[in-house]
Design a protein around this motif. Structure first.
Motif, mmCIF file in Angstrom:
data_model
loop_
_atom_site.group_PDB
_atom_site.id
_atom_site.type_symbol
_atom_site.label_atom_id
_atom_site.label_comp_id
_atom_site.label_asym_id
_atom_site.label_seq_id
_atom_site.Cartn_x
_atom_site.Cartn_y
_atom_site.Cartn_z
ATOM 1 N N ASP A 175 83.887 29.061 26.258
ATOM 2 C CA ASP A 175 84.996 29.667 27.003
ATOM 3 C C ASP A 175 86.104 30.151 26.068
ATOM 4 O O ASP A 175 86.655 31.234 26.249
ATOM 5 N N GLU A 176 86.425 29.322 25.060
ATOM 6 C CA GLU A 176 87.491 29.705 24.124
ATOM 7 C C GLU A 176 87.067 30.845 23.214
ATOM 8 O O GLU A 176 87.874 31.708 22.862
ATOM 9 N N LEU A 177 85.788 30.858 22.811
ATOM 10 C CA LEU A 177 85.267 31.969 21.995
ATOM 11 C C LEU A 177 85.374 33.276 22.778
ATOM 12 O O LEU A 177 85.756 34.313 22.244
ATOM 13 N N THR A 178 85.022 33.203 24.060
ATOM 14 C CA THR A 178 85.093 34.381 24.933
ATOM 15 C C THR A 178 86.522 34.897 24.987
ATOM 16 O O THR A 178 86.769 36.105 24.846
ATOM 17 N N GLU A 179 87.490 33.970 25.174
ATOM 18 C CA GLU A 179 88.900 34.360 25.235
ATOM 19 C C GLU A 179 89.375 34.961 23.911
ATOM 20 O O GLU A 179 90.085 35.959 23.881
ATOM 21 N N LEU A 180 88.950 34.331 22.812
ATOM 22 C CA LEU A 180 89.358 34.780 21.481
ATOM 23 C C LEU A 180 88.886 36.216 21.217
ATOM 24 O O LEU A 180 89.574 37.015 20.586
ATOM 25 N N MET A 181 87.701 36.552 21.748
ATOM 26 C CA MET A 181 87.151 37.894 21.528
ATOM 27 C C MET A 181 87.584 38.896 22.590
ATOM 28 O O MET A 181 87.099 40.022 22.622
ATOM 29 N N GLY A 182 88.498 38.479 23.468
ATOM 30 C CA GLY A 182 89.046 39.445 24.411
ATOM 31 C C GLY A 182 88.924 39.080 25.873
ATOM 32 O O GLY A 182 89.531 39.714 26.728
ATOM 33 N N SER A 237 92.427 23.551 18.055
ATOM 34 C CA SER A 237 93.503 22.774 18.714
ATOM 35 C C SER A 237 93.447 22.971 20.224
ATOM 36 O O SER A 237 93.597 22.021 20.996
ATOM 37 N N THR A 238 93.213 24.222 20.650
ATOM 38 C CA THR A 238 93.127 24.525 22.091
ATOM 39 C C THR A 238 91.937 23.807 22.709
ATOM 40 O O THR A 238 92.040 23.221 23.790
ATOM 41 N N VAL A 239 90.783 23.852 22.013
ATOM 42 C CA VAL A 239 89.575 23.191 22.528
ATOM 43 C C VAL A 239 89.813 21.680 22.631
ATOM 44 O O VAL A 239 89.452 21.050 23.626
ATOM 45 N N LYS A 240 90.452 21.113 21.605
ATOM 46 C CA LYS A 240 90.720 19.669 21.594
ATOM 47 C C LYS A 240 91.605 19.269 22.783
ATOM 48 O O LYS A 240 91.314 18.308 23.499
ATOM 49 N N GLU A 241 92.660 20.043 22.986
ATOM 50 C CA GLU A 241 93.591 19.783 24.088
ATOM 51 C C GLU A 241 92.864 19.794 25.434
ATOM 52 O O GLU A 241 93.037 18.913 26.271
ATOM 53 N N LYS A 242 91.998 20.797 25.600
ATOM 54 C CA LYS A 242 91.256 20.920 26.867
ATOM 55 C C LYS A 242 90.216 19.809 27.004
ATOM 56 O O LYS A 242 90.001 19.286 28.095
ATOM 57 N N ALA A 243 89.578 19.453 25.901
ATOM 58 C CA ALA A 243 88.542 18.419 25.934
ATOM 59 C C ALA A 243 89.124 17.068 26.331
ATOM 60 O O ALA A 243 88.541 16.347 27.150
ATOM 61 N N LEU A 244 90.282 16.745 25.762
ATOM 62 C CA LEU A 244 90.890 15.443 26.050
ATOM 63 C C LEU A 244 91.532 15.390 27.437
ATOM 64 O O LEU A 244 91.642 14.335 28.036
ATOM 65 N N GLY A 245 91.915 16.567 27.953
ATOM 66 C CA GLY A 245 92.521 16.577 29.281
ATOM 67 C C GLY A 245 91.528 16.927 30.374
ATOM 68 O O GLY A 245 91.892 17.091 31.531
ATOM 69 N N TYR A 260 92.012 31.206 8.685
ATOM 70 C CA TYR A 260 92.177 29.759 8.859
ATOM 71 C C TYR A 260 93.133 29.428 10.006
ATOM 72 O O TYR A 260 92.882 28.523 10.802
ATOM 73 N N LYS A 261 94.231 30.199 10.096
ATOM 74 C CA LYS A 261 95.234 29.945 11.148
ATOM 75 C C LYS A 261 94.594 30.115 12.537
ATOM 76 O O LYS A 261 94.818 29.313 13.448
ATOM 77 N N ILE A 262 93.794 31.173 12.695
ATOM 78 C CA ILE A 262 93.135 31.438 13.991
ATOM 79 C C ILE A 262 92.132 30.325 14.292
ATOM 80 O O ILE A 262 92.058 29.827 15.422
ATOM 81 N N ALA A 263 91.370 29.921 13.265
ATOM 82 C CA ALA A 263 90.370 28.853 13.445
ATOM 83 C C ALA A 263 91.051 27.540 13.851
ATOM 84 O O ALA A 263 90.556 26.808 14.715
ATOM 85 N N LYS A 264 92.208 27.262 13.243
ATOM 86 C CA LYS A 264 92.943 26.019 13.535
ATOM 87 C C LYS A 264 93.486 26.048 14.969
ATOM 88 O O LYS A 264 93.388 25.065 15.711
ATOM 89 N N GLU A 265 94.065 27.196 15.359
ATOM 90 C CA GLU A 265 94.588 27.335 16.731
ATOM 91 C C GLU A 265 93.458 27.193 17.755
ATOM 92 O O GLU A 265 93.613 26.578 18.806
ATOM 93 N N PHE A 266 92.319 27.776 17.413
ATOM 94 C CA PHE A 266 91.147 27.730 18.291
ATOM 95 C C PHE A 266 90.720 26.284 18.555
ATOM 96 O O PHE A 266 90.565 25.850 19.697
#
Length: 442
Positions: free
Chosen positions: A80-87, A53-61, A45-51
């Motif tokens: 892009d974030e999924l790619t980063e999350l997996m390495g 949050s990052t997407v939201k931040e990028k989407a709004l900016g 859950y923590k990883i999913a939430k961080e994921f």
């Protein structure tokens, strides 16, 4: 693999369709569903939430891609974030050292022994190495036998010392043997062990210290989901391994391990197992996996697999036959064999953009060509080279011999005729003519 996750992410990202612009409200709605989809796929859950949050931040900016529809922009950000999350980047295997020593570790039943064979086969065929497989599971005689069977299957030598109960001594003896006999890679298959079993963890730690491997790989069954991630962390604390191998990705896996293991142990996924056959092994590309999870397919991997089976000399012969109208069922059979070597049909379909979604409720059997092959094998050599002579009595004989119906024989003959015409048209530079034909068919 990832069918359920792909479906849920697709539905979540549909929320944005129809909106003129990205706002905090519709982003929040979409990302709530994305987070739920990830948690359902067994992502922590923590990883999913961080994921999210990052997407939201990028989407709004985000101000660079204003010309794209919000839905498309969100898919790109999630990808892009999924790619980063997996390495992020693909990580190769370290083959320095002479010989290169690879130590396999993991739980019992994770698929270590089978994957050791797959890795040996991969290094032999793709990297032109001469590997040596080493049986170091002194607790399970069946594991030693299994490794010998695997080695015989792929044409790789197996080193074992069944009377020896010291895996450190076996490993050292195997490395000495490899040096004497020209093996430039040594793959050591160890016993499965639990992270809580102190004696067993000390044993593999001792092997590691004694042989100083270039690569220590942790093999994990991806079907165990979040448990796999927790186990990886415990093993990494002891071994400080170099990379992760995810097995059984062709099974009913929710995908949580593949998505979150990198962020927990900070070690890359290096390979994935995609089936039971010895060639069912793929280098792990985070970007390509993200594409597949989001239903975008993986055309690059599909083309690479096709190129591996491509025979230039055979292709030239085929071109000549098509030009002379001599393309027959024997040639067709060769093409089927090449497609089969590329992997399971379901896996191949998943690499075609959009096809995975269309075929998700259809069970694609790996024996999809069985009926076609049976029909062709029931033809005489003359019939295979000249299908136009197949009349009604011949069709009945072929149907009976192949255990199929006359209707199925007719269907294959019709498809074969259409395919031959299309190939002839392509050969004669008639691409334009073919496009016109396809236009009329719509």
């Amino acid at each position: 693999m990832f069918d359920s996750l792909s479906d849920k992410l697709d539905k979540a990202l549909h929320v944005l369709k129809g909106h003129g612009q990205i706002t905090e409200v519709n982003v929040a709605e979409t990302l709530k569903e994305v987070r739920r989809a990830l948690v359902d796929a067994d992502v922590n859950y923590k990883i999913a939430k961080e994921f999210t949050s990052t997407v939201k931040e990028k989407a709004l900016g985000q101000g660079v891609l204003k010309d794209l529809k919000p839905g498309q922009l969100m898919v790109k950000l999630v990808k892009d974030e999924l790619t980063e999350l997996m390495g992020g980047e693909v990580e190769g295997i370290n083959l320095s050292g002479n010989p290169s020593i690879i130590l396999m570790s993991g739980l019992q039943g994770s698929g270590k022994t089978t994957f050791s064979g797959k890795l040996a086969n991969f290094l032999k065929n793709k990297k032109t190495k001469k590997p040596l497989l080493v049986a170091c599971d002194i607790y399970r005689p069946a594991a030693i036998n299994q490794l010998h069977v695997v080695g015989e299957q792929i044409g790789v030598e197996v080193f074992s010392d069944e009377g020896n109960q010291d895996p450190v001594a076996i490993s050292k003896a195997a490395i000495a043997y490899a040096k004497q006999n020209g093996h430039n890679v040594v793959i050591i298959d160890t016993a499965g062990r639990l992270a809580v079993d102190e004696a067993m963890m000390t044993e593999i730690s001792n092997i590691h210290k004694a042989i100083q491997p270039q690569e220590t790989l942790f093999v994990v069954d991806s079907m165990t989901g979040q448990d796999a991630v927790n186990t990886a962390k415990a093993f990494n604390d002891t071994l400080n391994f170099d990379g992760v191998i995810l097995t059984k990705l062709d099974g009913d896996t929710r995908g949580g391990a593949a998505i979150s293991i990198k962020s927990v142990v900070d070690k890359p996924i290096k390979f994935i197992g995609t089936g039971e056959k010895m060639d069912a092994i793929d280098v792990f590309y985070p970007s390509r996996m993200a594409d597949r999870i989001l239903g975008m397919g993986d055309v690059v991997s599909l083309v690479e697999r096709a190129q591996e089976q491509y025979d230039e000399e055979e292709a030239r012969k085929l071109q000549k036959k098509i030009a002379k109208n001599q393309f027959g069922f024997d040639d067709f059979l060769k093409q089927i064999q090449q497609v089969k070597k590329m992997g399971s049909m379901k896996d191949l379909m998943g690499m075609i953009p959009g096809a995975g979604k269309m075929m998700k409720d259809i069970d694609i059997d790996d024996d999809a060509f069985k009926g076609i092959e049976a029909i062709i094998h029931s033809m005489t050599p003359e019939e295979r080279s000249n299908p136009s002579i197949i009349n009604s009595s011949r069709k009945k004989r072929v149907a009976k011999g192949s255990g199929t119906s006359v209707q199925e024989v007719n269907q294959l003959l019709k498809q074969f005729t259409q395919m031959s015409k299309m190939m002839k048209m392509m050969q004669g530079g008639g691409g334009k003519k073919m496009m016109q034909m396809m236009g009329k068919m719509r």
